[in-house]
Write a protein that holds these residues in place. Sequence first.
Motif, mmCIF file in Angstrom:
data_model
loop_
_atom_site.group_PDB
_atom_site.id
_atom_site.type_symbol
_atom_site.label_atom_id
_atom_site.label_comp_id
_atom_site.label_asym_id
_atom_site.label_seq_id
_atom_site.Cartn_x
_atom_site.Cartn_y
_atom_site.Cartn_z
ATOM 1 N N UNK A 37 48.454 15.406 52.531
ATOM 2 C CA UNK A 37 48.307 13.969 52.794
ATOM 3 C C UNK A 37 49.033 13.542 54.075
ATOM 4 N N UNK A 38 49.427 14.546 54.875
ATOM 5 C CA UNK A 38 50.098 14.265 56.146
ATOM 6 C C UNK A 38 49.711 15.347 57.144
ATOM 7 N N UNK B 149 39.897 11.824 56.376
ATOM 8 C CA UNK B 149 41.246 11.272 56.506
ATOM 9 C C UNK B 149 41.570 10.135 55.541
ATOM 10 N N UNK B 150 40.705 9.874 54.605
ATOM 11 C CA UNK B 150 40.981 8.814 53.637
ATOM 12 C C UNK B 150 42.233 9.171 52.825
ATOM 13 N N UNK B 151 43.252 8.322 52.911
ATOM 14 C CA UNK B 151 44.502 8.566 52.207
ATOM 15 C C UNK B 151 45.436 9.547 52.884
ATOM 16 N N UNK B 152 45.086 9.961 54.111
ATOM 17 C CA UNK B 152 45.916 10.921 54.845
ATOM 18 C C UNK B 152 46.685 10.213 55.959
ATOM 19 N N UNK B 153 47.974 10.486 56.038
ATOM 20 C CA UNK B 153 48.812 9.910 57.091
ATOM 21 C C UNK B 153 48.722 10.798 58.334
ATOM 22 N N UNK B 154 48.642 10.168 59.513
ATOM 23 C CA UNK B 154 48.489 10.904 60.768
ATOM 24 C C UNK B 154 49.680 10.654 61.676
ATOM 25 N N UNK C 155 58.300 16.162 52.570
ATOM 26 C CA UNK C 155 56.849 16.100 52.786
ATOM 27 C C UNK C 155 56.402 17.272 53.657
ATOM 28 N N UNK C 156 55.321 17.896 53.249
ATOM 29 C CA UNK C 156 54.719 18.970 54.029
ATOM 30 C C UNK C 156 53.705 18.369 54.993
ATOM 31 N N UNK C 157 53.965 18.549 56.286
ATOM 32 C CA UNK C 157 53.008 18.140 57.310
ATOM 33 C C UNK C 157 52.208 19.356 57.751
ATOM 34 N N UNK C 158 50.888 19.244 57.703
ATOM 35 C CA UNK C 158 50.023 20.292 58.229
ATOM 36 C C UNK C 158 49.778 20.025 59.710
ATOM 37 N N UNK C 159 50.288 20.919 60.547
ATOM 38 C CA UNK C 159 50.156 20.749 61.996
ATOM 39 C C UNK C 159 48.830 21.367 62.434
ATOM 40 N N UNK C 160 48.001 20.562 63.083
ATOM 41 C CA UNK C 160 46.593 20.912 63.282
ATOM 42 C C UNK C 160 46.223 21.243 64.722
ATOM 43 N N UNK C 161 47.198 21.526 65.550
ATOM 44 C CA UNK C 161 46.937 21.881 66.946
ATOM 45 C C UNK C 161 46.023 23.105 67.037
ATOM 46 N N UNK C 162 44.910 22.962 67.719
ATOM 47 C CA UNK C 162 43.862 23.977 67.948
ATOM 48 C C UNK C 162 43.112 24.393 66.680
ATOM 49 N N UNK C 163 43.359 23.707 65.563
ATOM 50 C CA UNK C 163 42.694 24.067 64.303
ATOM 51 C C UNK C 163 41.385 23.288 64.171
ATOM 52 N N UNK C 164 40.308 23.993 63.844
ATOM 53 C CA UNK C 164 39.007 23.338 63.710
ATOM 54 C C UNK C 164 38.950 22.507 62.427
ATOM 55 N N UNK C 165 38.174 21.417 62.442
ATOM 56 C CA UNK C 165 38.127 20.475 61.316
ATOM 57 C C UNK C 165 37.876 21.087 59.939
ATOM 58 N N UNK C 166 36.987 22.068 59.751
ATOM 59 C CA UNK C 166 36.767 22.568 58.384
ATOM 60 C C UNK C 166 38.028 23.114 57.715
ATOM 61 N N UNK C 167 38.894 23.745 58.491
ATOM 62 C CA UNK C 167 40.126 24.299 57.923
ATOM 63 C C UNK C 167 41.130 23.182 57.608
ATOM 64 N N UNK C 168 41.146 22.170 58.450
ATOM 65 C CA UNK C 168 42.007 21.008 58.172
ATOM 66 C C UNK C 168 41.520 20.310 56.909
ATOM 67 N N UNK C 169 40.218 20.115 56.798
ATOM 68 C CA UNK C 169 39.657 19.454 55.618
ATOM 69 C C UNK C 169 39.934 20.247 54.344
ATOM 70 N N UNK C 170 40.011 21.583 54.465
ATOM 71 C CA UNK C 170 40.347 22.405 53.302
ATOM 72 C C UNK C 170 41.759 22.098 52.825
ATOM 73 N N UNK C 171 42.695 21.993 53.761
ATOM 74 C CA UNK C 171 44.072 21.655 53.388
ATOM 75 C C UNK C 171 44.133 20.272 52.744
ATOM 76 N N UNK C 172 43.375 19.327 53.293
ATOM 77 C CA UNK C 172 43.336 17.972 52.729
ATOM 78 C C UNK C 172 42.773 18.011 51.307
ATOM 79 N N UNK C 173 41.733 18.800 51.117
ATOM 80 C CA UNK C 173 41.128 18.962 49.788
ATOM 81 C C UNK C 173 42.143 19.503 48.783
ATOM 82 N N UNK C 174 43.047 20.348 49.256
ATOM 83 C CA UNK C 174 44.060 20.945 48.386
ATOM 84 C C UNK C 174 45.229 20.005 48.099
ATOM 85 N N UNK C 175 45.272 18.878 48.798
ATOM 86 C CA UNK C 175 46.322 17.898 48.542
ATOM 87 C C UNK C 175 47.142 17.481 49.740
#
Length: 242
Positions: free
Chosen positions: A62-63, A81-86, A40-60
């Motif tokens: 889920x973690x 975060x619907x369907x995204x594991x945290x 599983x690919x985890x996107x680590x979001x430390x210091x990352x602003x929400x729009x860029x995180x949401x872009x990764x979520x949009x691309x698939x």
Amino acid sequence: MEKFILDEGRMKSVEENYKRISEEIKETAVKYGRNENSVRLMCVTKTVEPPYINKAIELGADLIGENRVQEYLGKRDELNLNGVEKHLIGHLQTNKVRQIAGEVDMIESVSSVKLAREISRVSSLKNIQSKCLVEINIGKEESKSGIFIEELEETLYEISEMPSIKVMGLMAIPPVCGSETEVRVYFEQLHQSFIDIKAKNIDNISMEFLSMGMSGDYKAAVAEGSNIARIGSAIFGARKYF
């Protein structure tokens, strides 16, 4: 604080990086005889602003993994975060447990019996069970938290008796190494411990997840059995500290 301005160039880079790394993880898994979907690919979001995180979520994606309790809670409402594991992956102080228990799907950084006991206590009060990974200080570095691998079995037996915490596997950050060969020695050692513990079938201990590998060494980690790769800067770019 400066007003946030969306960087379209960075947004495009996030898209390109996410797709490339997703493919590289699959290719590496297959190269070493594993199913392409076994990591599983985890996107680590430390210091990352929400729009860029949401872009990764949009691309698939889920973690996602966040290092700091306050940062995660502060930007959570802006995330899709619907369907995204945290997961919480950063150092957790015992006095922050009450704020985060039940707010994420897993705490990957259980670095002591004391912390595990507090997670269990708070979780009992909240009438939940917290899923966790035990953090191993694989290089015995003074600057890092985590238990030594020699203490792992004894630690797991202690945690297994706590009522409201469930160990799901192991997590580690290896020392900085000069070569892939060198870092793979650490990853191989942790994977072997993961296998050994799984074979013991300890009550209330499930060796399901082996979280190791970050932006600089994820291919080596996948080669040695990791099934969660924690990738931040290689997807989102260099971190910005405010």
